[in-house]
Design a protein around this motif. Structure first.
Motif, mmCIF file in Angstrom:
data_model
loop_
_atom_site.group_PDB
_atom_site.id
_atom_site.type_symbol
_atom_site.label_atom_id
_atom_site.label_comp_id
_atom_site.label_asym_id
_atom_site.label_seq_id
_atom_site.Cartn_x
_atom_site.Cartn_y
_atom_site.Cartn_z
ATOM 1 N N UNK A 163 106.341 31.692 57.891
ATOM 2 C CA UNK A 163 105.518 32.872 57.598
ATOM 3 C C UNK A 163 106.192 33.811 56.613
ATOM 4 N N UNK A 164 107.469 33.579 56.362
ATOM 5 C CA UNK A 164 108.179 34.326 55.323
ATOM 6 C C UNK A 164 108.161 33.578 53.993
ATOM 7 N N UNK A 165 108.325 32.255 54.045
ATOM 8 C CA UNK A 165 108.444 31.492 52.799
ATOM 9 C C UNK A 165 107.095 31.212 52.147
ATOM 10 N N UNK A 166 106.043 31.058 52.941
ATOM 11 C CA UNK A 166 104.736 30.744 52.380
ATOM 12 C C UNK A 166 104.035 32.015 51.927
ATOM 13 N N UNK A 167 103.794 32.097 50.627
ATOM 14 C CA UNK A 167 103.234 33.320 50.054
ATOM 15 C C UNK A 167 101.953 33.068 49.258
ATOM 16 N N UNK B 108 101.546 23.902 40.271
ATOM 17 C CA UNK B 108 102.280 24.671 41.282
ATOM 18 C C UNK B 108 102.026 24.072 42.663
ATOM 19 N N UNK B 109 103.006 24.210 43.543
ATOM 20 C CA UNK B 109 102.855 23.816 44.942
ATOM 21 C C UNK B 109 102.766 25.094 45.782
ATOM 22 N N UNK B 110 101.823 25.170 46.694
ATOM 23 C CA UNK B 110 101.666 26.401 47.481
ATOM 24 C C UNK B 110 102.923 26.827 48.221
ATOM 25 N N UNK B 111 103.772 25.875 48.578
ATOM 26 C CA UNK B 111 104.978 26.210 49.325
ATOM 27 C C UNK B 111 105.978 26.999 48.487
ATOM 28 N N UNK B 112 105.914 26.827 47.159
ATOM 29 C CA UNK B 112 106.791 27.582 46.251
ATOM 30 C C UNK B 112 105.915 28.351 45.271
ATOM 31 N N UNK B 113 105.085 29.204 45.813
ATOM 32 C CA UNK B 113 104.079 29.924 45.038
ATOM 33 C C UNK B 113 104.727 30.927 44.082
ATOM 34 N N UNK B 114 104.429 30.845 42.781
ATOM 35 C CA UNK B 114 104.997 31.814 41.829
ATOM 36 C C UNK B 114 104.336 33.192 42.011
ATOM 37 N N UNK C 46 104.100 35.576 40.027
ATOM 38 C CA UNK C 46 103.418 36.085 38.833
ATOM 39 C C UNK C 46 102.280 35.173 38.375
ATOM 40 N N UNK C 47 101.849 34.249 39.214
ATOM 41 C CA UNK C 47 100.794 33.316 38.821
ATOM 42 C C UNK C 47 99.462 34.054 38.664
ATOM 43 N N UNK C 48 98.863 33.925 37.501
ATOM 44 C CA UNK C 48 97.581 34.579 37.213
ATOM 45 C C UNK C 48 96.500 33.510 37.079
ATOM 46 N N UNK C 49 95.610 33.461 38.058
ATOM 47 C CA UNK C 49 94.536 32.476 38.034
ATOM 48 C C UNK C 49 93.178 33.125 37.766
#
Length: 500
Positions: A57-61, A175-181, A183-186
């Motif tokens: 719950x901390x790592x998944x953003x 991108x992989x959700x587990x290492x979500x950037x 600054x990702x702009x979608x």
């Protein structure tokens, strides 16, 4: 309330404890609380490699990250849950923070501590763990009588992404959700989400409104249960001003009863359960949508976790046209997106690979006994929590079909009962050992693939301990059985070899 980004505490890092808990996620925080409640005279420390508590719950953003099971059973039995059944990561972190504050657990936690090695010495009857403080680079060393592994079951630093042809040609972002950037702009972008599980079903509806369009590309469908994110019984009891601790216990019992009945029916009448699940999706998508192609899995409904979809959000997105489902295999990535094996060209600016985890057996720590490397694949699991020939260690591995934390509570009871028994009898170590009469019993993979077969487990089964044909040498994955059996385990059973 303890903050989810609280700074690491920094006491001396060359210490001895009665119990060392590895991991400050949902399992480790529960372990600490059980030690305080049931074995209050034990010294213990919780070591965590991240900068704060929370684990998953901390790592998944990624947007919308939430539980896929209800918090009445995912929450601890000792801490009433007062919110909606399906909770966001932020809500779960706040809940865990309250547990830490209520119990004053923070004084026992050391953050930014990465453990590299763990060696058991038969001569000293001790575990020695070495590692490094990630924030300072300082070497750390702990000794402990008992090791309680609560580090989870997958690599937090890297998710699983298959190698597909042509990935290097794609001109957009992958991108992989587990290492979500961060600054990702979608915004206004065309997005493909590859995957069919709970992560894809969570991610797609939470980005769809900001995207030009979201396409969920899956190789094969997954079972989902859409429903309203509320517990009617709990709400009725609150209206009657019933105490929250009573509500928590009653709601837990109701949910666990319903889950038991669902699991039983899934095994005994899989066709009926499949029809009911599919009919639930048709409520949102109608009879004209090809539910058979996109939401009817080719496996039985008990073989993988069935994720809850609060308020049917992904199905609402499909009905609105903001999201579309494609059930096909990937032929190759192209410059503009993905070409499927059926010949369909899917365009994308961003491709998100919600394709699962990399299993991590006991945190990737290098274990040894008397300095000889320990390969857990050479051991036999004792009830999915201890390992043959490995002294004074327990691993928390939760349930697939019920909430993970239910096993945290059950194993917390078992560990504390074992520790108290050992102290009362001046015992220094306990080692689960396959009896002589069972030495020739057949050994099989840790989990029967006919019983449960998610990709992250089948890919890494060779790394896991073996299971035997007798019940005590298996991880049954049956909460309703274990809640009755584990409290009855006789601590003087010959399976347990004690040393004073």
């Amino acid at each position: 309330m303890t903050s989810a980004i609280s700074p690491a505490t920094s006491p001396a890092a060359n210490d001895h404890f009665d119990v060392l808990v590895v991991g400050a996620g949902i399992s480790g925080i529960g372990a600490g609380r059980h030690l305080m409640d049931q074995s209050p005279d034990r010294s213990f420390c919780i070591v965590e490699e991240l900068e704060s508590f929370g684990g998953t719950w901390l790592t998944h953003k990624y947007p919308g990250v939430r539980s896929d099971s209800d918090l009445y059973t995912f929450g601890y039995r000792f801490k009433p849950w007062t919110g909606a059944p399906i909770a966001t990561a932020e809500e779960i972190l706040n809940y865990m923070g309250e547990v830490i504050d209520d119990s004053e657990l923070d004084q026992h936690i050391r953050y930014n501590h990465h453990i590299d090695t763990a060696n058991w010495s038969n001569e000293d009857q001790l575990w020695t763990l070495t590692g490094v403080r990630k924030d300072t680079g300082e070497a750390v060393r702990f000794t402990a009588n008992f090791l309680w592994m609560c580090q989870g079951y997958y690599e937090h630093s890297k998710g699983y992404t298959p190698e597909w042809p042509g990935m290097e040609r794609f001109k957009g972002e992958i991108v992989h959700p587990q290492t979500w950037p961060e600054d990702l702009d979608y915004t206004g972008k065309k997005v493909i989400v590859i995957g069919s599980g709970a992560t894809a079903a969570t991610l797609a509806p939470n980005i769809a409104e900001d995207c030009e369009h979201v396409t969920v590309l899956q190789r094969s469908p997954t079972y989902f249960i859409p429903g309203v994110n509320e517990n009617e019984l709990a709400d009725q009891l609150r209206a009657l001003e019933v105490d929250e601790s009573w509500i928590h216990e009653i709601a837990r019992k109701q949910i666990l009863h319903d889950q038991k009945e669902f699991t039983k029916m899934a095994v005994e009448q899989p066709e009926l359960v499949t029809k009911e699940l599919i009919d639930g999706i048709k409520v949102y998508l109608g009879d004209d949508y090809d539910v058979e192609k996109h939401f009817t899995p080719n496996y039985r409904p008990w073989r993988q976790r069935v994720a809850f979809v609060p308020d049917g959000d992904i199905f609402k997105g499909i009905a609105s046209g903001k999201t579309s489902m494609v059930t096909d295999e990937i032929e190759t990535f192209t410059e503009q997106g993905i070409l499927t094996k059926s010949g369909e060209q899917l365009e994308a600016d961003i491709i998100m690979t919600a394709t699962g985890f990399n299993l991590s057996v006991l945190g990737g720590i290098e274990f040894s006994i008397d300095d000889k490397p320990l390969d857990f694949a050479d051991t036999v699991t004792y009830r999915g929590m201890m390992f043959s020939g490995v002294p004074n260690m327990l691993w928390v591995f939760g349930y697939f079909r019920a909430s993970w934390t239910l096993r945290v509570d059950i194993l917390g009871d078992f560990v504390c009962r074992m520790l108290n028994h050992m102290q009362e009898n001046n015992i220094k170590s306990v080692t689960p050992t396959v009896p002589e009469a069972d030495q020739d019993m057949p050994l099989m993979p840790w989990i029967d693939p006919e019983n449960f077969n998610p990709g992250y487990l089948t890919r890494s089964m060779h790394l896991m301990p073996k299971r035997g044909e007798k019940p005590e040498w298996q991880h049954t994955q049956d909460y309703w059985l274990e809640r009755e059996e584990l409290p009855k385990v006789q601590l003087d059973d010959p399976v347990f070899i004690y040393q004073q």
